[in-house]
Structures are given as structure tokens and as C-alpha cells.
Design an enzyme around this catalytic site. Structure first.
Site, PDB file in Angstrom:
ATOM      1  N   LYS A  22       0.816  -1.294   0.201  1.00  0.00           N
ATOM      2  CA  LYS A  22      -0.073  -0.008   0.035  1.00  0.00           C
ATOM      3  C   LYS A  22       0.785   1.283  -0.025  1.00  0.00           C
ATOM      4  CE  LYS A  22      -1.354   1.795   4.195  1.00  0.00           C
ATOM      5  NZ  LYS A  22      -1.386   3.297   4.428  1.00  0.00           N
ATOM      6  N   ASN A  23       1.903   1.380   0.877  1.00  0.00           N
ATOM      7  CA  ASN A  23       2.518   2.566   1.087  1.00  0.00           C
ATOM      8  C   ASN A  23       3.502   2.905  -0.243  1.00  0.00           C
ATOM      9  OD1 ASN A  23       1.339   3.155   3.358  1.00  0.00           O
ATOM     10  ND2 ASN A  23       3.165   2.458   4.643  1.00  0.00           N
ATOM     11  N   CYS A 117      -4.315   8.001   9.865  1.00  0.00           N
ATOM     12  CA  CYS A 117      -4.215   7.443  11.108  1.00  0.00           C
ATOM     13  C   CYS A 117      -4.120   8.391  12.267  1.00  0.00           C
ATOM     14  CB  CYS A 117      -3.706   6.140  11.350  1.00  0.00           C
ATOM     15  SG  CYS A 117      -4.442   4.774  10.386  1.00  0.00           S
ATOM     16  N   ARG A 122       2.094  14.241  13.363  1.00  0.00           N
ATOM     17  CA  ARG A 122       2.186  14.256  11.879  1.00  0.00           C
ATOM     18  C   ARG A 122       2.510  15.454  11.181  1.00  0.00           C
ATOM     19  NH1 ARG A 122      -0.859   8.631   9.901  1.00  0.00           N
ATOM     20  NH2 ARG A 122       1.047   8.500   8.799  1.00  0.00           N
ATOM     21  N   ASP A 305       4.995   0.465  12.001  1.00  0.00           N
ATOM     22  CA  ASP A 305       3.620  -0.124  11.501  1.00  0.00           C
ATOM     23  C   ASP A 305       3.426  -1.580  11.924  1.00  0.00           C
ATOM     24  OD1 ASP A 305       2.918   2.184  10.177  1.00  0.00           O
ATOM     25  OD2 ASP A 305       3.288   1.501   8.190  1.00  0.00           O
ATOM     26  N   ARG A 397      -8.844  -0.054   5.299  1.00  0.00           N
ATOM     27  CA  ARG A 397      -8.017   1.125   4.380  1.00  0.00           C
ATOM     28  C   ARG A 397      -6.353   0.381   3.841  1.00  0.00           C
ATOM     29  NH1 ARG A 397      -5.756   5.585   7.931  1.00  0.00           N
ATOM     30  NH2 ARG A 397      -4.552   5.483   6.075  1.00  0.00           N
TER      31      ARG A 397
HETATM   32  C1  UD1 Z   1       4.551   6.747   6.452  1.00  0.00           C
HETATM   33  C2  UD1 Z   1       3.603   5.499   6.158  1.00  0.00           C
HETATM   34  C3  UD1 Z   1       3.296   5.205   7.581  1.00  0.00           C
HETATM   35  C4  UD1 Z   1       4.307   4.661   8.525  1.00  0.00           C
HETATM   36  C5  UD1 Z   1       5.573   5.929   8.526  1.00  0.00           C
HETATM   37  C6  UD1 Z   1       6.636   5.733   9.103  1.00  0.00           C
HETATM   38  C7  UD1 Z   1       2.638   6.005   4.234  1.00  0.00           C
HETATM   39  C8  UD1 Z   1       1.121   6.673   3.566  1.00  0.00           C
HETATM   40  N1  UD1 Z   1       2.579   6.017   5.535  1.00  0.00           N
HETATM   41  O1  UD1 Z   1       3.836   7.791   7.232  1.00  0.00           O
HETATM   42  O2  UD1 Z   1       2.397   3.865   7.506  1.00  0.00           O
HETATM   43  O3  UD1 Z   1       3.998   4.494   9.704  1.00  0.00           O
HETATM   44  O4  UD1 Z   1       5.724   6.260   7.166  1.00  0.00           O
HETATM   45  O5  UD1 Z   1       7.273   4.418   8.472  1.00  0.00           O
HETATM   46  O6  UD1 Z   1       3.467   5.506   3.576  1.00  0.00           O
HETATM   47  N2  UD1 Z   1       7.754  13.968  10.701  1.00  0.00           N
HETATM   48  C9  UD1 Z   1       7.935  15.640  10.790  1.00  0.00           C
HETATM   49  N3  UD1 Z   1       7.714  16.403   9.794  1.00  0.00           N
HETATM   50  C10 UD1 Z   1       7.766  16.164   8.417  1.00  0.00           C
HETATM   51  C11 UD1 Z   1       7.368  14.603   8.259  1.00  0.00           C
HETATM   52  C12 UD1 Z   1       7.325  13.809   9.443  1.00  0.00           C
HETATM   53  O7  UD1 Z   1       8.292  16.006  12.119  1.00  0.00           O
HETATM   54  O8  UD1 Z   1       7.671  16.936   7.548  1.00  0.00           O
HETATM   55  C13 UD1 Z   1       7.863  13.205  11.605  1.00  0.00           C
HETATM   56  C14 UD1 Z   1       6.512  12.483  12.104  1.00  0.00           C
HETATM   57  O9  UD1 Z   1       5.602  13.171  12.708  1.00  0.00           O
HETATM   58  C15 UD1 Z   1       6.974  11.331  12.508  1.00  0.00           C
HETATM   59  C16 UD1 Z   1       8.299  11.123  11.757  1.00  0.00           C
HETATM   60  O10 UD1 Z   1       8.718  12.282  11.171  1.00  0.00           O
HETATM   61  O11 UD1 Z   1       7.272  11.368  13.815  1.00  0.00           O
HETATM   62  C17 UD1 Z   1       8.122   9.897  10.505  1.00  0.00           C
HETATM   63  O12 UD1 Z   1       6.921  10.443   9.715  1.00  0.00           O
HETATM   64  P1  UD1 Z   1       7.105  10.087   8.425  1.00  0.00           P
HETATM   65  O13 UD1 Z   1       7.999   9.055   7.783  1.00  0.00           O
HETATM   66  O14 UD1 Z   1       6.942  11.349   7.537  1.00  0.00           O
HETATM   67  O15 UD1 Z   1       5.735   9.053   8.100  1.00  0.00           O
HETATM   68  P2  UD1 Z   1       4.669   9.092   7.097  1.00  0.00           P
HETATM   69  O16 UD1 Z   1       5.006   9.304   5.617  1.00  0.00           O
HETATM   70  O17 UD1 Z   1       3.234  10.019   7.355  1.00  0.00           O
END
Ligand code: UD1
Length: 430
Positions: A22-23, A117, A122, A305, A397
């Protein structure tokens, strides 16, 4: 409201075919908008999030043809709108991938601020920092985020946190920018690599995906491709932990064992037998599990995850285990539900202290989010007696035919839509 009715206690045994990730599928769909030529994507999981993205793509003018359940053709030569909005899109995190792909191709995109979620704050500051570094201006107003530029120029971006989403978004925007972009402290997840491979198959020039430095040389345009999405490491890991929790014996097929290494290592550590072959992993577990410690980390560390799934297993282990969540701050919401099933878990900050109990007992529980929901279903499958799992829309989802695949492994589980269907399930079982 749809629920899962579960009667626990059966060891799950057999083989299960794992679907596309999915991701990886989500950014690949967004990136398919970056060429005017037709793109064929195979091994697409048929889950709620990918379907929402496909609908949103059609909404802005992309032509989407479903070749079969897991293959889709996308032609984006007639995009007429650079604003992606709507209630469904708002609910999923990955809607922000349209920012990177549309900004890259059309130099402008407006997207409703993403949901997903509820597992933590985030932030998207790193995405914004990357777009700005490439020369875009970014504005947030009325719940929408707009990124635009006259011209995107390659740049040097250092990510302050390792972010999958930011790495992917910046990579997409940089592919059609002028000159070279370097992303440092990039995420190394298999889906980041899969997106880079997809974009390269369309003519992009991306090197280093899978390491923490990604180098992109901008190209003028992208072209048609045919691409097969990688298998879903989290779906696979969830079934492997289902074997551990129910004392079963499950083989996941169509996987890349390398992507499952951190998961397989923990399964061995807690006393399961793990066998790997070229494209399959088998986990068998007939005796009680050992306690352990685990901390979630970016890839190749143990995935956040998979945190609820391992916690459910450790809840039935011998001794005290510690689970530390280092990625998202709100990822223990399932603990309350698990305690209703008899687990002994105390959460302190980002740590869960788990005292193993001999068994769980069936209860009425709710899925708080996608992965925790799947983990609670597995707990219910190991528990004594009946459970009802609410809010299964979260699970849908990201897991295709979850209950059907579990049934093939011997689970007593049914998707029910009414009290009557629930009673029917109870009568059938007793
Ligand atoms: C993606 C995955 C999710 C997985 C996560 C971590 C998708 C759709 N979702 O989520 O299933 O749990 O990776 O492997 O692929 N952060 C910041 N600033 C930013 C972006 C992120 O501070 O601009 C922080 C987030 O709050 C979190 C960490 O970085 O603490 C990791 O987040 P990120 O890797 O971006 O997760 P997602 O891409 O949202």
C-alpha cells in the site's frame, strides 16, 4: 456498521499470498500523473486508500482504466484541475503526494491538508522545507495547502527528521526540476526505493534510493512505463505475527524476505521457527513465546507499523517485555482494548511495559487505527471465546480481504453488518 465477529483459539495454519505494498502504491499512483503517456501499474492492492487516490485522480481529469483487480492503467494527459479536495481525500495521509507530483509536473498544486491514522501529530514541515528549497512558495489557508513555482530548481535538502513522506514528496518534485537535487538523511524504506524505481522506469534519473543520500538529476519529461509494485512488508509481517500469536504455522508467499529482516529477527528472538526461501517466509510457533525488548526505528529498524502486532505477541509471552515507540507519539491507543482482553500492559510516555499473560479472553473492542486494528483482530483470534471488532473501516484502508485470508488459514472470523448476522455467527460456532 461493519464489524468482525471472531471466535478465537484456533492456531492459524497454511499459506497466504501477500499483495502489493500500500505504501508504495500510493506514491506510485500520484507519480503516474507526471507523464502524459499511459502507465500500467500491476500488483496494485485493492484497498480503501488506493481506491480513494484513484477516485481523486479521476476527479482532476486522469483517465483510469482497471485492467483487472490488481492492474490499472493511468493516462494523465487531460488533467484539468490542480486542486485535490473532498472528504475521502482529506481522510488519508497519502493525499499529500499529489503536492509533489503535481508541483513537479504543473508547477502548482493545492491539496486538502492530510489526515490518516490518528497516531501522532504528523507534521509536514519537512515536505514544505523541501518544496521551498526547490524554489516553490507554500501557503496554507482554509485547510488547504498550495505549493507553486514559476520554475523548480534542483537544490540540497537536509531532512531534520527521517521522513518517508517528505523524502517521497521532494523526490517527485525534484524529478522534473532543473539541475541536481540531493536529499540527505533520506528515508530508506523499500517503498521509497520502489517509487524511485518506478520514476526511473519513466525516464527519471534518481540514484541512491535505499541509502540516506538520494541524488536526482532533473529531466525534461517522463514517459510511459509498465511497473509491478513490491509486496507489502507490513501485510506479510502481520500474518507472520498471527502465526506467533495463535501458535500456528504460516507461510507468506510473494514477499521479499530481505524487507522482512527486522520482523523475522524478532520472531526468532521470541522463540518462533523462521524459514526463508526466495520469495516466501514461514513462521511456526508451537510453544510459549519469550519476552524481549523492541524499539521502532526507520528502516531497516523495526517498523512502527508492526509495533501493535509485536506488542500483541509479547502480551502472551513469558516474562516482561518493553516496547518503545520512537516514531509516532500516539501509537498505544490499542493498549486499552488489549487490557479488556486480559493483557497486562502499562504505558509510560513512549514505552509500553508488558507483563505476559497466559491467554487473552474475547471481548468487544474497537480498531483505533489501521495497524492496531489488525493487531487486535489477531489478539481476538488467539483469545478464548467470542470477540467483536468495531471500526474495521480502518483495517480495510490497508489490508485487502483481511478476514478472507485469515479464514483460509483456519480462522473463525466473519464480517457482519447487523446484530442478526452477529447472532447467526455465534449460533454457527456454538
Ligand atoms: C509513512 C507511512 C506510515 C508509516 C510511517 C513511518 C504512508 C502513507 N504512511 O507515514 O504507514 O508508519 O511512514 O514508517 O506511507 N515528521 C515531521 N515532519 C515532517 C514529516 C514527518 O516531523 O514533515 C515526523 C513525523 O511526525 C513522525 C516521523 O517524522 O514522527 C516519521 O514520519 P513519516 O516517515 O513522514 O511518516 P509518514 O510518511 O506520514
Amino acid at each position: 456498521m461493519e464489524q468482525y465477529a471472531v471466535y478465537g483459539g484456533n492456531p492459524l495454519v497454511g499459506e497466504v499470498e501477500i499483495g502489493g505494498a500500500k505504501n508504495a502504491a500510493l506514491p506510485i499512483l500520484a507519480a503516474s500523473l507526471m507523464t502524459d503517456e499511459t502507465v500500467l501499474i500491476e500488483n496494485m492492492p485493492d484497498v480503501r486508500d488506493t481506491n480513494i487516490l484513484l477516485d481523486a485522480m479521476q476527479g482532476i481529469g486522469a483517465h483510469v482504466e482497471r485492467v483487472d483487480r490488481h492492474s490499472v492503467k493511468v493516462n494523465a494527459s487531460r488533467i484539468h484541475d490542480l486542486v485535490v479536495e473532498g472528504d475521502s481525500v482529506k481522510k488519508i495521509r497519502a493525499s499529500y503526494y499529489f503536492l509533489g507530483s503535481l508541483l513537479g509536473k504543473y508547477k502548482k498544486a493545492t491539496v486538502v491538508l492530510p489526515g490518516g491514522c490518528d497516531i501522532g501529530c504528523r507534521a509536514i514541515d519537512q515536505h514544505i522545507k523541501g518544496f521551498k528549497a526547490l524554489g516553490a512558495s507554500v501557503k496554507i489557508a482554509h485547510g488547504m495547502i498550495t505549493a507553486e513555482a514559476d520554475h523548480l530548481m534542483g537544490s540540497h535538502v537536509y531532512l531534520d527528521v527521517v521522513s518517508v513522506g517528505a523524502t517521497i514528496n521532494i523526490m517527485m518534485a525534484a524529478v522534473l526540476a532543473e539541475g541536481r537535487t540531493t536529499i540527505e538523511n533520506a528515508a530508506k524504506e523499500p517503498h521509497v526505493v520502489d517509487l524511485a524505481n518506478f520514476l526511473n522506469s519513466m525516464g527519471a534519473n534518481i540514484k541512491g534510493a535505499g541509502t540516506d543520500v538520494i541524488r536526482i538529476r532533473g529531466v525534461e519529461k517522463l514517459h510511459r512505463t509498465e511497473y509491478v509494485i513490491i509486496p507489502d512488508q507490513i501485510e506479510a509481517g502481520t500474518f507472520l505475527f498471527a502465526a506467533a500469536v495463535t501458535k500456528g504455522d504460516i507461510t507468506v508467499r510473494n514477499v521479499i524476505p530481505k524487507h522482512l529482516e527486522s520482523i523475522s529477527a524478532k520472531l526468532s528472538e521470541i522463540g518462533c521457527e523462521v524459514h526463508e526461501s526466495d520469495d516466501a517466509v514461514r513462521v511456526a510457533c508451537s510453544h510459549s513465546l519469550h519476552h524481549t525488548q523492541v524499539k521502532t526505528l526507520p528502516y531497516p529498524g523495526f517498523p512502527t507499523d508492526m509495533q501493535p502486532q509485536i506488542a500483541v505477541a509479547l502480551g502472551l509471552s513469558h516474562g516482561t517485555s518493553i516496547v518503545t515507540e520512537s516514531i509516532f507519539e500516539n501509537r498505544f491507543r490499542y493498549v486499552e482494548e488489549l487490557i479488556r482482553m486480559g493483557a497486562s500492559i502499562k504505558v509510560e510516555g513512549n514505552t509500553a511495559i508488558i507483563d505476559g499473560v497466559p491467554r487473552y479472553t474475547g471481548a468487544s473492542i474497537s480498531a483505533p487505527d489501521l495497524r492496531a486494528g489488525a493487531a487486535l483482530v489477531i489478539a481476538a483470534l488467539a483469545a478464548e471465546g467470542f470477540s467483536v471488532v468495531d471500526d474495521i473501516r480502518y483495517i480495510e484502508r490497508g489490508y485487502e480481504d483481511f478476514h478472507i485470508k485469515l479464514k483460509h488459514l483456519g480462522a473463525q472470523i466473519e464480517k457482519v453488518e447487523s446484530e442478526r448476522e452477529l447472532q447467526k455467527f455465534r449460533l454457527k460456532i456454538s
